[in-house]
Design a protein around this motif. Structure first.
Motif, PDB file in Angstrom:
ATOM      1  N   PHE A  85       0.511  -1.508   0.396  1.00 31.21           N
ATOM      2  CA  PHE A  85       0.321   0.387   0.146  1.00 31.21           C
ATOM      3  C   PHE A  85       0.482   1.335   0.103  1.00 31.21           C
ATOM      4  O   PHE A  85       2.162   0.786   0.172  1.00 31.21           O
ATOM      5  N   LEU A 143       0.450   4.925   1.125  1.00 29.37           N
ATOM      6  CA  LEU A 143      -0.710   5.736   1.981  1.00 29.37           C
ATOM      7  C   LEU A 143       0.283   7.048   1.780  1.00 29.37           C
ATOM      8  O   LEU A 143       1.149   7.877   2.402  1.00 29.37           O
ATOM      9  N   SER A 156      -4.720  12.438   3.502  1.00 27.62           N
ATOM     10  CA  SER A 156      -6.100  13.148   3.273  1.00 27.62           C
ATOM     11  C   SER A 156      -5.965  14.937   3.188  1.00 27.62           C
ATOM     12  O   SER A 156      -6.835  15.307   2.449  1.00 27.62           O
ATOM     13  N   GLY A 157      -5.305  14.659   4.030  1.00 28.09           N
ATOM     14  CA  GLY A 157      -4.995  16.461   4.309  1.00 28.09           C
ATOM     15  C   GLY A 157      -4.205  17.384   2.946  1.00 28.09           C
ATOM     16  O   GLY A 157      -4.661  17.899   2.547  1.00 28.09           O
ATOM     17  N   ARG A 179      -1.991  15.569   1.074  1.00 31.04           N
ATOM     18  CA  ARG A 179      -1.888  14.981  -0.505  1.00 31.04           C
ATOM     19  C   ARG A 179      -0.384  14.607   0.096  1.00 31.04           C
ATOM     20  O   ARG A 179      -0.436  13.793  -1.520  1.00 31.04           O
ATOM     21  N   THR A 185      -3.685   2.684  -3.140  1.00 34.58           N
ATOM     22  CA  THR A 185      -3.210   3.707  -2.041  1.00 34.58           C
ATOM     23  C   THR A 185      -4.139   4.035  -0.844  1.00 34.58           C
ATOM     24  O   THR A 185      -5.534   3.570  -1.355  1.00 34.58           O
ATOM     25  N   THR A 186      -3.889   3.753   0.147  1.00 34.27           N
ATOM     26  CA  THR A 186      -4.689   4.025   1.126  1.00 34.27           C
ATOM     27  C   THR A 186      -4.313   5.622   2.036  1.00 34.27           C
ATOM     28  O   THR A 186      -3.523   5.840   1.745  1.00 34.27           O
ATOM     29  N   HIS A 187      -5.646   6.094   2.808  1.00 33.72           N
ATOM     30  CA  HIS A 187      -5.569   7.488   3.314  1.00 33.72           C
ATOM     31  C   HIS A 187      -5.772   7.306   4.206  1.00 33.72           C
ATOM     32  O   HIS A 187      -6.462   6.811   5.584  1.00 33.72           O
ATOM     33  N   GLY A 188      -4.395   8.549   5.062  1.00 30.55           N
ATOM     34  CA  GLY A 188      -4.182   8.330   6.173  1.00 30.55           C
ATOM     35  C   GLY A 188      -4.170   9.787   6.884  1.00 30.55           C
ATOM     36  O   GLY A 188      -4.438  10.710   6.079  1.00 30.55           O
ATOM     37  N   LEU A 189      -3.594  10.565   7.836  1.00 32.76           N
ATOM     38  CA  LEU A 189      -2.616  11.904   8.289  1.00 32.76           C
ATOM     39  C   LEU A 189      -1.446  11.895   9.003  1.00 32.76           C
ATOM     40  O   LEU A 189      -1.662  11.016   9.562  1.00 32.76           O
ATOM     41  N   ALA A 206       0.870  14.273  10.508  1.00 34.26           N
ATOM     42  CA  ALA A 206       0.699  14.428  11.871  1.00 34.26           C
ATOM     43  C   ALA A 206       0.453  15.996  12.040  1.00 34.26           C
ATOM     44  O   ALA A 206      -0.293  16.316  12.432  1.00 34.26           O
ATOM     45  N   ALA A 218      -2.984  15.850  11.081  1.00 35.10           N
ATOM     46  CA  ALA A 218      -3.929  15.074  12.287  1.00 35.10           C
ATOM     47  C   ALA A 218      -4.772  16.436  13.417  1.00 35.10           C
ATOM     48  O   ALA A 218      -5.547  16.602  13.636  1.00 35.10           O
ATOM     49  N   PHE A 272      -6.665  18.837  11.378  1.00 37.55           N
ATOM     50  CA  PHE A 272      -8.498  18.363  11.744  1.00 37.55           C
ATOM     51  C   PHE A 272      -8.801  17.977  12.926  1.00 37.55           C
ATOM     52  O   PHE A 272      -9.869  18.822  13.369  1.00 37.55           O
ATOM     53  N   ASP A 323      -4.676   2.954   9.208  1.00 35.60           N
ATOM     54  CA  ASP A 323      -3.835   4.526  10.302  1.00 35.60           C
ATOM     55  C   ASP A 323      -3.841   4.692  10.845  1.00 35.60           C
ATOM     56  O   ASP A 323      -4.885   5.041  11.996  1.00 35.60           O
ATOM     57  N   ARG A 351      -2.873   6.843  13.558  1.00 36.94           N
ATOM     58  CA  ARG A 351      -3.427   8.175  13.253  1.00 36.94           C
ATOM     59  C   ARG A 351      -4.749   8.571  13.599  1.00 36.94           C
ATOM     60  O   ARG A 351      -5.453   9.151  14.412  1.00 36.94           O
ATOM     61  N   THR A 352      -5.187   7.847  12.136  1.00 35.75           N
ATOM     62  CA  THR A 352      -6.207   8.352  11.879  1.00 35.75           C
ATOM     63  C   THR A 352      -7.527   7.610  13.198  1.00 35.75           C
ATOM     64  O   THR A 352      -8.111   8.480  13.809  1.00 35.75           O
ATOM     65  N   THR A 365      -7.167   9.633  16.275  1.00 29.14           N
ATOM     66  CA  THR A 365      -8.115  11.372  16.044  1.00 29.14           C
ATOM     67  C   THR A 365      -9.218  10.372  15.989  1.00 29.14           C
ATOM     68  O   THR A 365     -10.024  11.913  16.461  1.00 29.14           O
ATOM     69  N   VAL A 412      -9.910   1.252   1.626  1.00 26.63           N
ATOM     70  CA  VAL A 412      -9.203   0.095   1.431  1.00 26.63           C
ATOM     71  C   VAL A 412      -8.314  -0.140   3.299  1.00 26.63           C
ATOM     72  O   VAL A 412      -7.817   0.311   3.071  1.00 26.63           O
ATOM     73  N   HIS A 419     -11.036   7.478  -1.334  1.00 26.14           N
ATOM     74  CA  HIS A 419     -11.185   6.929  -3.169  1.00 26.14           C
ATOM     75  C   HIS A 419     -12.945   7.201  -3.519  1.00 26.14           C
ATOM     76  O   HIS A 419     -13.801   7.359  -2.328  1.00 26.14           O
ATOM     77  N   LYS A 478     -12.914  11.450   2.750  1.00 25.50           N
ATOM     78  CA  LYS A 478     -11.600  12.003   3.356  1.00 25.50           C
ATOM     79  C   LYS A 478     -10.932  13.380   2.283  1.00 25.50           C
ATOM     80  O   LYS A 478     -10.694  13.364   1.566  1.00 25.50           O
ATOM     81  N   PRO A 479     -10.983  13.656   3.459  1.00 22.97           N
ATOM     82  CA  PRO A 479     -11.092  14.634   4.732  1.00 22.97           C
ATOM     83  C   PRO A 479     -12.271  14.615   4.948  1.00 22.97           C
ATOM     84  O   PRO A 479     -12.959  15.546   4.673  1.00 22.97           O
TER      85      PRO A 479
END
Lengths: 205, 121
Positions: free
Chosen positions: A144, A146, A149-150, A152, A175-179, A181, A184, A187, B21, B23-24, B27, B65, B93, B109-110
């Motif tokens: 994956f 990562l 999502s904020g 990009r 692609t997987t979406h996270g944040l 630091a 985060a 947000f 994730d 951190r997600t 949060t 995902v 996505h 997201k976000p």
């Protein structure tokens, strides 16, 4: 790690920010540097000794950049404080740094503080990632990529978050979406701000 | 910050959050708890499904995902087996074309936190 001052927002995870590859400082309401991360210190030591004296704790950030950049930077800071929205741009040569091409991002922190992040410029990394083999740099053992999502940016193991220009608008397969630091914290901050605003609008019960 | 100010009918509602994730997850857990929910977090869909089958939950919030079982597949199983559980997908996505007719909110997201709370109920 420098202890973050108590007036800074509790929305941001400063231990995580300290581990980021990008140089990050926090500014107080007067624009003075009140916290800096390990990457910022490494960046300083890779430059000349005078650099940390200009961009170290207690220094006013805007006063440290070249005079021609002060007014637009001050205006950007004021806009972030007023709107609580991020500001970002590629900048070249705002200070006589070792790596002149930087991506500047400014986020609101608390009521009047700011978080300033300097990472390698998007354009620089876009050139560096034209090689298809570089795809592997960004994949986890499970395959994956990562992406934050904020902002990009994509995560690169051991190197923090990178701008990979072609992936900002079109992420690669798996692609997987996270944040990251910073995003985060932003947000959490924005959500709490919106919640307070809603309560204020409702008025006392 | 506490859950003071959260609507009383929301207090104690159990929500399972699934995301790979960390951190997600932290949060979402932090903000949903501040909204009055009781939150359990899972880094993969299979572990979450085991917990959903074993314990009572009111809602599921899942990334799409994921390693192994995907979020949409998890949500379909949960809706079939536990129709009382509200399912929400939160993904970077767009939904697949085959998703169009399903009654599962798909948030990008976000995510807007207000939209998420409205979808969880």
């Amino acid at each position: 790690m420098f202890a973050p001052p108590t007036f800074l927002s509790e929305s941001f995870d400063f231990a995580a920010l300290d581990r980021e590859a990008a140089g990050i400082v926090a500014l107080d309401a007067e624009g003075r540097i009140v916290w800096l991360n390990a990457a910022w210190q490494r960046f300083a030591s890779a430059n000349d000794d005078a650099w940390i004296a200009r961009f170290g704790p207690g220094c006013r950030y805007v006063d440290a950049v070249e005079p021609r950049f002060r007014a637009p930077l001050e205006a950007a800071f004021e806009r972030v404080r007023r709107t609580a929205l991020p500001f970002e741009e590629d900048e070249n040569g705002a200070a006589p740094m070792l790596f002149p091409a930087q991506h500047l991002r400014v986020l609101p922190v608390g009521s009047e503080g700011l978080l300033v992040e300097l990472s390698e410029a998007r354009t620089t990394l876009a050139r560096a990632t034209q090689d298809p083999a570089s795809d592997a740099l960004y994949r986890s053992p499970e395959g994956f990529v990562l992406q934050c999502s904020g902002c990009r940016r994509v995560h690169c193991a051991g190197e923090g978050w990178h701008w990979v220009e072609p992936w900002v608008s079109a992420p690669p397969p798996s692609t997987t979406h996270g944040l990251c630091a910073a995003c985060a914290g932003y947000f959490v901050e924005q959500t709490r701000r919106a919640r307070r605003q809603t309560r204020d609008d409702r008025g006392p019960r | 910050m506490t859950a003071r100010g959260a609507p009383p009918d929301r207090l104690g509602r159990r929500v399972a959050v699934v995301d790979d994730d960390p951190r997600t997850l932290r949060t979402m857990q932090l903000l949903l708890r501040e909204e009055g929910y009781s939150v359990e977090v899972f880094s993969d869909a299979t572990t979450a499904l085991e917990a959903l089958r074993a314990e009572h939950f009111d809602a599921l919030v899942t990334d799409h995902v994921l390693p192994g079982l995907q979020g949409l597949a998890l949500a379909r199983i949960v809706r079939r087996e536990m129709p009382h559980v509200r399912c929400v997908i939160v993904s970077g996505h767009d939904p697949p074309k085959s998703f169009a007719d399903e009654e599962i909110p798909w948030l990008i997201k976000p995510v807007s936190f207000d939209a998420l709370v409205a979808a969880i109920g």
